[in-house]
Design an enzyme around this catalytic site. Structure first.
Site, short mmCIF file in Angstrom:
data_model
loop_
_atom_site.label_atom_id
_atom_site.label_comp_id
_atom_site.label_asym_id
_atom_site.label_seq_id
_atom_site.Cartn_x
_atom_site.Cartn_y
_atom_site.Cartn_z
N GLU A 1 7.22 -7.94 13.30
CA GLU A 1 6.77 -9.34 13.18
C GLU A 1 6.56 -9.96 14.55
OE1 GLU A 1 5.75 -9.76 10.40
OE2 GLU A 1 6.96 -8.33 9.27
N TYR B 1 -1.86 -0.21 7.69
CA TYR B 1 -0.67 -0.13 8.52
C TYR B 1 -0.59 1.22 9.26
CZ TYR B 1 1.41 -4.26 6.30
OH TYR B 1 1.66 -5.54 5.88
N1 BES Z 1 1.85 -9.84 7.52
C1 BES Z 1 2.66 -8.90 6.83
C2 BES Z 1 3.00 -9.31 5.43
C3 BES Z 1 1.81 -9.56 4.53
C4 BES Z 1 0.67 -8.80 4.59
C5 BES Z 1 1.87 -10.56 3.61
C6 BES Z 1 -0.40 -9.07 3.76
C7 BES Z 1 0.81 -10.83 2.77
C8 BES Z 1 -0.34 -10.08 2.84
C9 BES Z 1 3.92 -8.59 7.60
O1 BES Z 1 3.76 -8.57 8.97
C10 BES Z 1 4.33 -7.20 7.23
O2 BES Z 1 3.57 -6.32 7.50
N2 BES Z 1 5.50 -7.03 6.66
C11 BES Z 1 6.02 -5.74 6.34
C12 BES Z 1 6.91 -5.32 7.48
C13 BES Z 1 6.95 -3.89 7.77
C14 BES Z 1 5.63 -3.21 7.89
C15 BES Z 1 7.80 -3.64 9.00
C16 BES Z 1 6.81 -5.87 5.06
O3 BES Z 1 6.99 -6.99 4.59
O4 BES Z 1 7.26 -4.88 4.52
ZN ZN Z 2 2.57 -6.86 9.56
#
Ligand code: BES
Ligand code: ZN
Length: 631
Positions: free
Chosen positions: A319, A407
């Site tokens: 984050e 990702y």
């Molecule tokens: N920005 C994302 C969460 C998100 C993405 C919310 C798309 C809504 C739509 C956040 O940075 C994220 O990727 N969170 C991951 C963390 C992990 C990859 C370390 C999660 O929540 O699992």
């Molecule tokens: Zn993210």
């Protein structure tokens, strides 16, 4: 409210019928419904000839009604000839619209299940300000209103928002495209004994009035608008970092995130100064549907990373990394989502390497690669096109694009570029990329051009296969490999157990960390039986583990093998935790194991605790008829 008189141009799209919108009103009060087109971004009705620049948000949060009443006053910028400005809304009851102080008629587009409605406000190209007074609805998808019992302290209710990807429009009428940035200020009234926090400058203490003021002087896209209201307190970690949490979790949280300052410094050392002032974190109640959300200045985090041993802090690195990749340089549309997340996973691994060493970060990378291969193989069967980095989400919920592909395929693409040109050149490139493009947006195509102009020779461009990485399905042959000696030792010990029945020597396993255990559990073969699972459980206490990642991993083989001793834990976990990344695979495992009844029984109890984001995914998975299920 007066009925809108349609301009000639819009008449062509008009439906000629005034229907009630989602909020009940008398016939006379209903705004006109007219067809509207989306703009450059297929997920927003905003058009580029009239865009927002700055927001002043004046709001009151009402926990009894579970409703926010607010006025959003937008400073706007128009191009010559502009006749209207378009906003996005979802289940908002619009009460009044002023253009430069004068009340103005408006119209709405018919409701679209993903986009909500376009809000059309006629203006002249001289217009400077639009002010919209409204109330949120019962279906505000960004908002989760928690009763006191759903919080750690169980004394006071809690409210938090989740705006990404296109949910901001359910609590603020906004031009809800990642390509449109604005600064904001806010004044928010909450019950007197609660603290309000936003993705902005934040208070560290309660005040007597219950009115809090915020400012975000750097321009952000609307998916980074965020609000949390709860019985939370602040604890400082370093001069510019700290953590907010409910009282009972505050010290635990400050312990868990003690390395926050080190992480910020590592990140700055890699890719340049942190641009947002403070970096704080709020630990939300367990129903938060994500692991973390990179709201500027204030990361929202799930309490499921409070492992007690700091072993799950890579999520914080992730984050934090978004403060550059995503928040400074932003994907232009959700089709370019990999530009946000792939860069962030790469940056996350680099922060982890800088703070905890390469051995550690390579364990993380190895888990990432295994997960990616598994997910990509699965996706190639049903949704092959979603294995491309550049997505096509037109007409779909952008949430469909949230898979391992942006990702982790994104991560390995960047890693391959690093391996090809060498770390020094790659780091220099990335640093300049953030510096040159800060506070602006990037399309995949612009990035390709930028890459050609600033990093790769034609030969390198071809040898990497940039275009096939981005535009073709599946995982390319040159997917970088990861080797972890520590994981190799775990794999050997597991093989010995499977072949000879000898458990790993305590001298070995006593030293294993969370990630080694995750590798161990994830590597259990499908043929593992209940007796073996019971033996492992007796030796290592997996079912009783307080580490959420270990629990979620352990549910996979145990549910598949009908190891009943895990069922009560599965149920209590699913009822208390709302983090979608854990929920989806666990419910899926039950369905795959022929335990649909168990899945549905647990879901019936757990669903009221889940945020709309998780509910929507699980309703589809479990084929719940939404009309008959109370939210
Ligand atoms: N920005 C994302 C969460 C998100 C993405 C919310 C798309 C809504 C739509 C956040 O940075 C994220 O990727 N969170 C991951 C963390 C992990 C990859 C370390 C999660 O929540 O699992
Ligand atoms: Zn993210």
């Amino acid at each position: 409210m007066r009925i809108k008189s349609l301009s000639a141009g819009l008449l062509a799209f008009a439906l000629f019928s005034c229907q009630n919108t989602n909020t009940p009103k008398t016939e006379d009060e209903s705004p006109m419904l007219v067809e509207m087109k989306t703009g450059a971004d297929p997920h927003s009705y905003a058009q580029e000839n009239a865009v927002v620049k700055s927001l002043a948000w004046d709001a009151e949060v009402n926990f009894e009604q579970k409703q926010i009443s607010a006025t959003a006053t937008w400073d706007i910028e128009t191009k010559a000839g502009a006749e209207a400005i378009y906003f996005d809304i979802f289940d908002l009851a619009i009460e009044k619209v002023l253009v430069d102080g004068a009340e103005t008629d408006f119209s709405l587009s018919p409701f679209d299940e993903h986009l909500g409605q376009g809000l059309h406000i006629p203006i002249s190209d001289q217009a400077k300000q639009v002010s919209i007074t409204y109330k949120t609805g019962d279906n505000a998808r960004a908002l989760q209103w928690l009763d006191a019992e759903q919080t750690a302290g169980k004394q006071k209710p809690f409210l938090f928002t989740q705006s990404q990807a296109i949910l901001a429009r359910s609590w603020v009428p906004t031009q809800d495209s990642p390509g449109i940035r604005f600064t904001y200020s806010a004044k928010v009234k909450v019950p007197q004994d609660m603290l309000a926090l936003m993705s902005a400058s934040n208070p560290q203490e309660r005040n007597e009035t219950g009115v809090y003021e915020f400012s975000m002087p750097q321009a952000i896209p609307s998916y980074l608008l965020a609000l949390a209201v709860g019985d939370v307190y602040f604890e400082s970690i370093s001069e510019r970092t700290g953590v907010y949490a409910e009282a009972s979790l505050l010290d635990t949280s400050a312990y868990e995130f003690a390395d926050l300052e080190k992480m910020v410094q590592a990140a700055e050392g890699l890719y340049g100064p942190y641009a947002w002032g403070r970096y704080d974190l709020i630990v939300l109640p367990p129903s938060f549907p994500f692991g973390g959300m990179e709201n500027p200045r204030l990361t929202f985090a799930t309490p499921t990373i409070l492992a007690g041993d700091r072993s799950l802090v890579s999520l914080v690195a992730h984050e934090l990394a978004h403060s550059w990749s995503g928040n400074l340089v932003t994907n232009a549309t959700w089709d370019d989502f990999w530009l946000n997340e792939g860069f962030t996973v790469y940056f996350e691994h680099r922060i982890m390497e800088a703070v905890y060493g390469k051995e550690y970060s390579e364990m993380l990378a190895s888990l990432t690669r295994a997960g990616l291969e598994e997910d990509a193989a699965e996706m190639l069967k049903d949704i092959p096109n979603d294995t491309k980095l550049k997505l096509d989400l037109t007409g779909r919920n952008p949430d469909d694009g949230v898979t391992s592909i942006p990702y982790d395929k994104g991560y390995f693409f960047l890693r391959l570029m690093e391996e090809t040109v060498g770390r020094e050149r790659f780091d220099e490139f990335l640093k300049n990329y953030f510096q040159t493009n800060k506070f602006s947006v990037m399309t995949t195509e612009e990035f390709i051009d930028y890459l050609r102009a600033n990093l790769l020779s034609e030969e390198e461009f071809k040898s990497i296969g940039v275009k096939s990485w981005i535009y073709e399905i599946g995982l390319p042959d040159n997917l970088p490999t990861v080797s972890s000696n520590r994981f190799a030792t775990v794999s050997e010990a597991l093989d010995t157990y499977l072949n000879k029945g000898t458990l790993p020597a305590a001298s070995l396993s006593d030293k294993w960390t969370t990630h080694e255990w995750l590798h161990f559990i994830n590597s259990l073969p499908e043929t593992i039986n209940k007796e073996q699972l019971a033996e492992l459980d007796a030796a290592y206490g997996f079912t009783a583990s307080g580490n959420s990642e270990i629990s979620a991993a352990w549910f996979q083989p145990t549910i598949a093998a009908a190891y009943e001793a895990v069922y009560p834990k599965v149920e209590s976990f699913l009822i208390s935790v709302g983090r979608r990344k854990f929920l989806t695979p666990t419910y899926k495992a039950m369905l795959d194991a022929g335990q649909a009844e168990m899945a549905n029984n647990i879901y019936a109890k757990a669903r009221p605790n889940y945020h709309a984001v998780s509910r929507e995914t699980l309703d589809a998975l479990l084929e719940v008829d939404k009309k008959t299920t109370k939210s």
